[in-house]
Write a protein that holds these residues in place. Structure first.
Motif, PDB file in Angstrom:
ATOM      1  N   ILE A 166      63.687  30.320   7.045  1.00 12.52           N
ATOM      2  CA  ILE A 166      62.929  31.309   7.808  1.00 12.52           C
ATOM      3  C   ILE A 166      61.883  30.543   8.613  1.00 12.52           C
ATOM      4  N   ARG A 167      62.086  30.481   9.925  1.00 12.64           N
ATOM      5  CA  ARG A 167      61.219  29.689  10.805  1.00 12.64           C
ATOM      6  C   ARG A 167      60.265  30.609  11.553  1.00 12.64           C
ATOM      7  N   THR A 168      59.026  30.140  11.696  1.00  9.66           N
ATOM      8  CA  THR A 168      58.013  30.835  12.495  1.00  9.66           C
ATOM      9  C   THR A 168      57.236  29.793  13.300  1.00  9.66           C
ATOM     10  N   ALA A 169      57.075  30.065  14.584  1.00  6.81           N
ATOM     11  CA  ALA A 169      56.427  29.108  15.493  1.00  6.81           C
ATOM     12  C   ALA A 169      55.114  29.668  16.013  1.00  6.81           C
ATOM     13  N   SER A 170      54.180  28.771  16.259  1.00  8.09           N
ATOM     14  CA  SER A 170      52.887  29.136  16.853  1.00  8.09           C
ATOM     15  C   SER A 170      52.486  28.049  17.850  1.00  8.09           C
ATOM     16  N   LEU A 171      51.738  28.453  18.876  1.00  8.98           N
ATOM     17  CA  LEU A 171      51.278  27.522  19.896  1.00  8.98           C
ATOM     18  C   LEU A 171      50.019  26.796  19.429  1.00  8.98           C
ATOM     19  N   VAL A 172      49.975  25.518  19.724  1.00 12.00           N
ATOM     20  CA  VAL A 172      48.778  24.713  19.478  1.00 12.00           C
ATOM     21  C   VAL A 172      48.031  24.613  20.807  1.00 12.00           C
TER      22      VAL A 172
ATOM     23  N   VAL B 158      53.537  22.880  19.887  1.00 13.25           N
ATOM     24  CA  VAL B 158      54.117  23.974  19.092  1.00 13.25           C
ATOM     25  C   VAL B 158      54.297  23.463  17.678  1.00 13.25           C
ATOM     26  N   VAL B 159      53.893  24.284  16.702  1.00  8.16           N
ATOM     27  CA  VAL B 159      54.113  23.965  15.306  1.00  8.16           C
ATOM     28  C   VAL B 159      55.042  25.025  14.717  1.00  8.16           C
ATOM     29  N   ILE B 160      56.052  24.562  14.015  1.00  7.57           N
ATOM     30  CA  ILE B 160      57.032  25.454  13.390  1.00  7.57           C
ATOM     31  C   ILE B 160      56.954  25.267  11.890  1.00  7.57           C
TER      32      ILE B 160
ATOM     33  N   ARG C 102      47.644  29.105  10.974  1.00 10.18           N
ATOM     34  CA  ARG C 102      46.581  28.279  10.397  1.00 10.18           C
ATOM     35  C   ARG C 102      46.762  26.809  10.765  1.00 10.18           C
ATOM     36  N   LEU C 103      48.035  26.329  10.704  1.00  7.64           N
ATOM     37  CA  LEU C 103      48.287  24.945  11.093  1.00  7.64           C
ATOM     38  C   LEU C 103      48.041  24.725  12.578  1.00  7.64           C
ATOM     39  N   ALA C 104      48.364  25.726  13.392  1.00  8.08           N
ATOM     40  CA  ALA C 104      48.107  25.594  14.830  1.00  8.08           C
ATOM     41  C   ALA C 104      46.616  25.456  15.099  1.00  8.08           C
ATOM     42  N   ARG C 105      45.801  26.206  14.399  1.00  8.72           N
ATOM     43  CA  ARG C 105      44.345  26.074  14.564  1.00  8.72           C
ATOM     44  C   ARG C 105      43.859  24.715  14.052  1.00  8.72           C
ATOM     45  N   LEU C 106      44.487  24.263  12.942  1.00 10.11           N
ATOM     46  CA  LEU C 106      44.091  22.976  12.391  1.00 10.11           C
ATOM     47  C   LEU C 106      44.435  21.835  13.339  1.00 10.11           C
ATOM     48  N   LEU C 107      45.611  21.955  14.000  1.00  4.30           N
ATOM     49  CA  LEU C 107      46.051  20.891  14.892  1.00  4.30           C
ATOM     50  C   LEU C 107      45.446  20.981  16.285  1.00  4.30           C
ATOM     51  N   SER C 108      44.733  22.068  16.574  1.00  6.25           N
ATOM     52  CA  SER C 108      44.148  22.189  17.914  1.00  6.25           C
ATOM     53  C   SER C 108      43.082  21.137  18.163  1.00  6.25           C
ATOM     54  N   THR C 109      42.479  20.629  17.098  1.00  7.46           N
ATOM     55  CA  THR C 109      41.453  19.591  17.240  1.00  7.46           C
ATOM     56  C   THR C 109      41.957  18.214  16.852  1.00  7.46           C
TER      57      THR C 109
ATOM     58  N   ARG D 101      68.324  20.541  13.689  1.00  5.81           N
ATOM     59  CA  ARG D 101      67.117  20.547  14.508  1.00  5.81           C
ATOM     60  C   ARG D 101      67.299  21.378  15.781  1.00  5.81           C
ATOM     61  N   ALA D 102      68.538  21.679  16.142  1.00  7.05           N
ATOM     62  CA  ALA D 102      68.772  22.341  17.426  1.00  7.05           C
ATOM     63  C   ALA D 102      68.085  23.696  17.488  1.00  7.05           C
ATOM     64  N   SER D 103      68.152  24.461  16.408  1.00  9.64           N
ATOM     65  CA  SER D 103      67.518  25.782  16.433  1.00  9.64           C
ATOM     66  C   SER D 103      66.004  25.670  16.538  1.00  9.64           C
ATOM     67  N   ALA D 104      65.431  24.680  15.852  1.00  5.85           N
ATOM     68  CA  ALA D 104      63.987  24.470  15.967  1.00  5.85           C
ATOM     69  C   ALA D 104      63.606  24.064  17.388  1.00  5.85           C
ATOM     70  N   ASP D 105      64.415  23.227  18.038  1.00  3.32           N
ATOM     71  CA  ASP D 105      64.132  22.834  19.423  1.00  3.32           C
ATOM     72  C   ASP D 105      64.174  24.055  20.350  1.00  3.32           C
ATOM     73  N   ARG D 106      65.170  24.894  20.155  1.00  2.41           N
ATOM     74  CA  ARG D 106      65.268  26.093  21.002  1.00  2.41           C
ATOM     75  C   ARG D 106      64.092  27.034  20.761  1.00  2.41           C
ATOM     76  N   LEU D 107      63.713  27.192  19.475  1.00  2.00           N
ATOM     77  CA  LEU D 107      62.577  28.065  19.175  1.00  2.00           C
ATOM     78  C   LEU D 107      61.286  27.520  19.773  1.00  2.00           C
ATOM     79  N   ALA D 108      61.073  26.202  19.667  1.00  2.00           N
ATOM     80  CA  ALA D 108      59.865  25.606  20.237  1.00  2.00           C
ATOM     81  C   ALA D 108      59.832  25.768  21.749  1.00  2.00           C
ATOM     82  N   ALA D 109      60.958  25.537  22.409  1.00  2.00           N
ATOM     83  CA  ALA D 109      61.007  25.697  23.862  1.00  2.00           C
ATOM     84  C   ALA D 109      60.774  27.149  24.260  1.00  2.00           C
ATOM     85  N   ARG D 110      61.314  28.073  23.501  1.00  4.70           N
ATOM     86  CA  ARG D 110      61.141  29.484  23.827  1.00  4.70           C
ATOM     87  C   ARG D 110      59.683  29.922  23.654  1.00  4.70           C
TER      88      ARG D 110
END
Length: 336
Positions: A178-184, A195-197, A83-90, A148-157
């Motif tokens: 519990i982290r979940t990432a989505s593409l913007v 990428v939003v996590i 939902r945040l990824a859709r919100l940030l797409s614009t 932040r290192a794990s979030a950086d790796r997750l975003a890059a992946r």
């Protein structure tokens, strides 16, 4: 085997030794077998109680509750990140207006829908794909030691096209994220620009209880698989004790038979020596008990026999002298 060899060689007191050892084994066999039977039944009953159905059901249900809670949390964070990824797409993530993007994300954290939101921008025309962090918005309940290192790796992946968009990260304070990432993506070209996590923080006590439930279930399953070997180990202990009792009884019988038959054998050998005329034969006492007293009595008897023999020999010589004297007189009586 030793008793059989003695019987075949027809050694003295071999039958007596065998009877004494058999009596000792008979006395020890009944209680030893009873201990083995009672111990084996006790182990089987205890194992049945350890692995009873209620315990299995309780641990299975507890593990399913913990697993379902983690899955529900992951599903919620996944929906929130989409939902945040859709919100940030614009919102123009590819631009430099970070304040505008933060203004759209902050209400989500303030309302309690998310505890931690991290936004990354994808660097264009890079191979491999690189991401740069823009900002993060955290709720007051989130600890300060969040790495932040794990979030950086997750975003890059995720930016590189990986389908693995979830990760559970333990924290130093005892909790978990519990982290979940989505593409913007851009609304027109659908090209990923960021990428939003979304992260959900689990408190230390909740995470600890969940881990303990999972560890208890896994340990129980391992023990359940090893139920037969565990029973075998405990039964082997009882069997070993039974064999130890029987071996001890056998050894005690052999030792007792030796303590009894050895002095008697020495007395028998001494009697044979004295019967052959060796009145000087003596037996060295090995103990100070009744057998030692018996040996002393034998030596005293042998000494008395030796003195009696000397006295008999002396009287025999006197009788022989008198006989010769009388014979001489009878031969000379006619001359006289």
């Amino acid at each position: 085997i030793k008793l059989l060899v003695e019987r075949r060689r027809a050694l003295p007191f071999a039958r007596f030794r065998a009877k004494l050892v058999a009596a000792m084994l008979g006395l020890a066999l009944v209680p030893a077998v009873l201990v083995l039977i009672v111990g084996s039944e006790l182990i089987r009953n205890s194992a049945s109680r350890w692995f009873a159905s209620p315990i299995d059901d309780v641990l299975t249900a507890a593990r399913e509750i913990a697993s379902d809670y983690y899955q529900d949390t992951q599903v919620q964070t996944s929906r929130q990140s989409v939902r945040l990824a859709r919100l940030l797409s614009t919102a123009g993530v590819e631009g430099s207006d970070v304040a505008t993007i933060r203004a759209r994300v902050s209400p989500e954290v303030a309302s309690g829908r998310s505890t931690l939101v991290e936004v990354y921008r994808i660097v264009p025309d890079t191979n491999p794909v690189e991401v740069t962090p823009l900002f993060d918005v955290a709720a007051p309940t989130v600890p300060r030691d969040v790495p932040r290192a794990s979030a950086d790796r997750l975003a890059a992946r995720v930016a590189a096209g990986s389908a693995d968009t979830r990760v559970i990260e333990p924290l130093g304070s005892g909790g978990e994220l519990i982290r979940t990432a989505s593409l913007v993506r851009q609304p027109d070209a659908m090209a990923p620009v960021g990428v939003v996590i979304v992260s959900e923080h689990l408190s230390g006590s909740l995470a600890q209880h969940s881990r303990r439930i999972v560890e208890a279930y896994e340990g129980y399953q391992q023990l359940r698989v090893l139920r037969r070997p565990i029973e075998g180990v405990y039964l082997s202990f009882f069997l070993m004790m039974t064999l130890f009792i029987l071996v001890s009884a056998t050894w005690l019988g052999l030792y007792t038979a030796k303590r009894i038959t050895r002095p008697i054998g020495l007395l028998a050998a001494g009697a044979r020596e004295i019967g052959q005329g060796n009145f000087d034969y003596r037996i060295e006492p090995e103990t100070a008990d009744e057998f030692g007293q018996l040996v002393e009595a034998f030596n005293t008897m042998a000494g008395e026999l030796e003195r009696s023999r000397a006295e008999v020999q002396r009287k025999s010589r006197e009788v022989e002298g008198r006989s010769r004297y009388i014979e001489t007189i009878l031969k000379r009586i006619a001359t006289g």
